[in-house]
Design a protein around this motif. Structure first.
Motif, PDB file in Angstrom:
ATOM      1  N   VAL A   1       1.585  13.619   3.493  1.00 22.42           N
ATOM      2  CA  VAL A   1       1.732  12.980   2.180  1.00 22.42           C
ATOM      3  C   VAL A   1       0.548  13.364   1.302  1.00 22.42           C
ATOM      4  O   VAL A   1      -0.604  13.201   1.695  1.00 22.42           O
ATOM      5  N   SER A   2       0.830  13.876   0.115  1.00 23.88           N
ATOM      6  CA  SER A   2      -0.214  14.272  -0.822  1.00 23.88           C
ATOM      7  C   SER A   2      -0.287  13.266  -1.964  1.00 23.88           C
ATOM      8  O   SER A   2       0.742  12.878  -2.532  1.00 23.88           O
ATOM      9  N   VAL A   3      -1.512  12.826  -2.273  1.00 24.99           N
ATOM     10  CA  VAL A   3      -1.717  11.880  -3.377  1.00 24.99           C
ATOM     11  C   VAL A   3      -2.506  12.583  -4.475  1.00 24.99           C
ATOM     12  O   VAL A   3      -3.634  13.042  -4.241  1.00 24.99           O
ATOM     13  N   LEU A   4      -1.910  12.672  -5.659  1.00 30.82           N
ATOM     14  CA  LEU A   4      -2.578  13.296  -6.795  1.00 30.82           C
ATOM     15  C   LEU A   4      -3.354  12.232  -7.554  1.00 30.82           C
ATOM     16  O   LEU A   4      -2.831  11.135  -7.830  1.00 30.82           O
ATOM     17  N   LEU A   5      -4.578  12.559  -7.923  1.00 31.99           N
ATOM     18  CA  LEU A   5      -5.444  11.589  -8.581  1.00 31.99           C
ATOM     19  C   LEU A   5      -4.845  11.058  -9.889  1.00 31.99           C
ATOM     20  O   LEU A   5      -4.855   9.837 -10.125  1.00 31.99           O
ATOM     21  N   PRO A   6      -4.283  11.911 -10.769  1.00 36.19           N
ATOM     22  CA  PRO A   6      -3.692  11.375 -12.013  1.00 36.19           C
ATOM     23  C   PRO A   6      -2.564  10.383 -11.739  1.00 36.19           C
ATOM     24  O   PRO A   6      -2.449   9.361 -12.435  1.00 36.19           O
ATOM     25  N   SER A   7      -1.713  10.674 -10.752  1.00 34.92           N
ATOM     26  CA  SER A   7      -0.613   9.763 -10.423  1.00 34.92           C
ATOM     27  C   SER A   7      -1.142   8.433  -9.925  1.00 34.92           C
ATOM     28  O   SER A   7      -0.606   7.362 -10.264  1.00 34.92           O
ATOM     29  N   LEU A   8      -2.206   8.472  -9.112  1.00 33.18           N
ATOM     30  CA  LEU A   8      -2.802   7.248  -8.588  1.00 33.18           C
ATOM     31  C   LEU A   8      -3.358   6.394  -9.726  1.00 33.18           C
ATOM     32  O   LEU A   8      -3.160   5.168  -9.759  1.00 33.18           O
ATOM     33  N   VAL A   9      -4.047   7.025 -10.661  1.00 30.55           N
ATOM     34  CA  VAL A   9      -4.620   6.292 -11.794  1.00 30.55           C
ATOM     35  C   VAL A   9      -3.523   5.636 -12.620  1.00 30.55           C
ATOM     36  O   VAL A   9      -3.644   4.474 -13.054  1.00 30.55           O
ATOM     37  N   ARG A  10      -2.420   6.355 -12.837  1.00 33.92           N
ATOM     38  CA  ARG A  10      -1.315   5.784 -13.615  1.00 33.92           C
ATOM     39  C   ARG A  10      -0.718   4.569 -12.903  1.00 33.92           C
ATOM     40  O   ARG A  10      -0.400   3.557 -13.534  1.00 33.92           O
ATOM     41  N   GLU A  11      -0.546   4.653 -11.597  1.00 32.73           N
ATOM     42  CA  GLU A  11       0.007   3.534 -10.840  1.00 32.73           C
ATOM     43  C   GLU A  11      -0.910   2.322 -10.902  1.00 32.73           C
ATOM     44  O   GLU A  11      -0.452   1.177 -11.025  1.00 32.73           O
ATOM     45  N   LEU A  12      -2.220   2.563 -10.803  1.00 33.27           N
ATOM     46  CA  LEU A  12      -3.169   1.456 -10.890  1.00 33.27           C
ATOM     47  C   LEU A  12      -3.136   0.813 -12.272  1.00 33.27           C
ATOM     48  O   LEU A  12      -3.155  -0.418 -12.410  1.00 33.27           O
ATOM     49  N   ASP A  13      -3.082   1.651 -13.315  1.00 27.49           N
ATOM     50  CA  ASP A  13      -2.990   1.120 -14.680  1.00 27.49           C
ATOM     51  C   ASP A  13      -1.729   0.281 -14.848  1.00 27.49           C
ATOM     52  O   ASP A  13      -1.751  -0.788 -15.463  1.00 27.49           O
ATOM     53  N   GLY A  14      -0.619   0.779 -14.286  1.00 26.32           N
ATOM     54  CA  GLY A  14       0.642   0.058 -14.403  1.00 26.32           C
ATOM     55  C   GLY A  14       0.605  -1.300 -13.723  1.00 26.32           C
ATOM     56  O   GLY A  14       1.323  -2.226 -14.123  1.00 26.32           O
ATOM     57  N   ALA A  15      -0.241  -1.423 -12.698  1.00 27.84           N
ATOM     58  CA  ALA A  15      -0.373  -2.699 -11.983  1.00 27.84           C
ATOM     59  C   ALA A  15      -1.449  -3.572 -12.592  1.00 27.84           C
ATOM     60  O   ALA A  15      -1.723  -4.669 -12.080  1.00 27.84           O
TER      61      ALA A  15
END
Length: 312
Positions: free
Chosen positions: A266-280
């Motif tokens: 499983v690969s986690v991209l930093l921009p995607s992670l930041v967006r998910e955190l912002d959304g939460a």
């Protein structure tokens, strides 16, 4: 080494250990204290006989052809075996004579090794005046007096400062590049990562994982960590990380940090992670995605081994 077992009284140090090291490679033998690393080296070096199983070094059986094995190997143990009361040069000459080199060849070989490994200036000083790193380097090159095709290094850099450790690493690399087969036990995971072509992790006397360092690291996934300004958001952050990675989040309340190892593959991209955190609605002070280290591999594997032992 196939199915090797060795018991000392009530302690079974090796429990069917299998180990194969291709010629001309460096194998890093890793494991917790008491895992059986030194016992494995002692069996291969003919210092103790296995109770069961077989072991061959440079084509020779360690029991039936022990003398042939000894002629084919060099051994540097955990503690320097050189004589501190004589000079470095005389130590190497003595080792040469003990290995049945003639007096002239012993002198020549000592000079060759001192020059090759940068100890010429200190060669005629008493070894007791050497630094710890210099003594370990002398001990290592003493094991090379006969140019052995196989070299056993049992925690060769324990207790050394970073500069001395680097000097030993350079020496091991040079030997491997020249075709020497090296079995290295070490507690320094960075050392194994930098030097070894293959890693064997042992625990409770048996191999629990083998393979090149990069393959072992890829098998446990990446590490994702988030540090928060508000500890009240730790739970929400753990949910986001677990859903994105498939791993179990570890929460450190004191450090306001949530960490998770991703599921392998499983690969986690930093921009995607930041967006998910912002959304939460999570406000992060720091977000990091780090490739796993050999330390992570070691901890994961030995924890699994410990858990399995408790379950049994």
């Amino acid at each position: 080494m196939t199915g090797v077992r060795k018991r000392f009284g009530a302690t079974e140090a090796l429990r069917g250990l299998d180990l194969t090291v291709p010629a001309g490679t460096v194998c890093g033998l890793l494991g917790p204290n008491g895992a059986g690393k030194t016992t494995a080296v002692r069996v291969l070096a003919t210092l103790v006989a296995p109770d069961r199983g077989t072991a061959r070094v440079a084509g020779h059986d360690v029991v039936r052809a022990a003398e042939d094995v000894r002629r084919a190997i060099g051994l540097a143990g955990q503690h320097a075996a050189v004589d501190e009361g004589v000079t470095g040069r005389d130590n190497l000459r003595l080792f040469g004579r003990l290995h049945h080199l003639g007096a002239r060849r012993a002198r020549e070989r000592a000079d060759e090794l001192l020059t090759r490994f940068g100890l010429t200036e200190a060669a005629d000083r008493l070894v007791r005046t050497y630094s710890g790193g210099m003594r370990r380097r002398l001990d290592l090159i003493a094991s090379l007096v006969t140019s052995p095709p196989v070299l056993f290094l049992d925690e060769p850099t324990t207790g050394l400062d970073p500069r001395s450790r680097q000097a030993i690493w350079d020496t091991v690399k040079e030997l491997a590049d020249a075709g020497t087969t090296v079995l290295l036990t070490t507690q320094y995971l960075e050392e194994a990562d930098r030097l070894a072509d293959d890693i064997v992790v042992i625990d409770h006397g048996a191999a629990i994982a083998t393979g090149p360092p990069d393959r072992l690291k890829a098998a446990i996934g990446s590490q994702v960590s988030v540090t928060l300004a508000d500890p009240g958001q730790l739970a929400a952050t753990a949910v986001v990380l677990s859903s994105m990675t498939g791993g179990d989040a570890r929460v450190d309340v004191a450090e306001r940090t949530v960490t998770v190892l991703t599921t392998p593959g499983v690969s986690v991209l930093l921009p995607s992670l930041v967006r998910e955190l912002d959304g939460a609605g999570v406000v992060a002070e720091d977000v990091a995605v780090r490739a796993p280290s050999l330390d992570d591999v070691f901890l994961a594997l030995t924890q699994e081994s410990a858990d399995a032992g408790r379950a049994a």
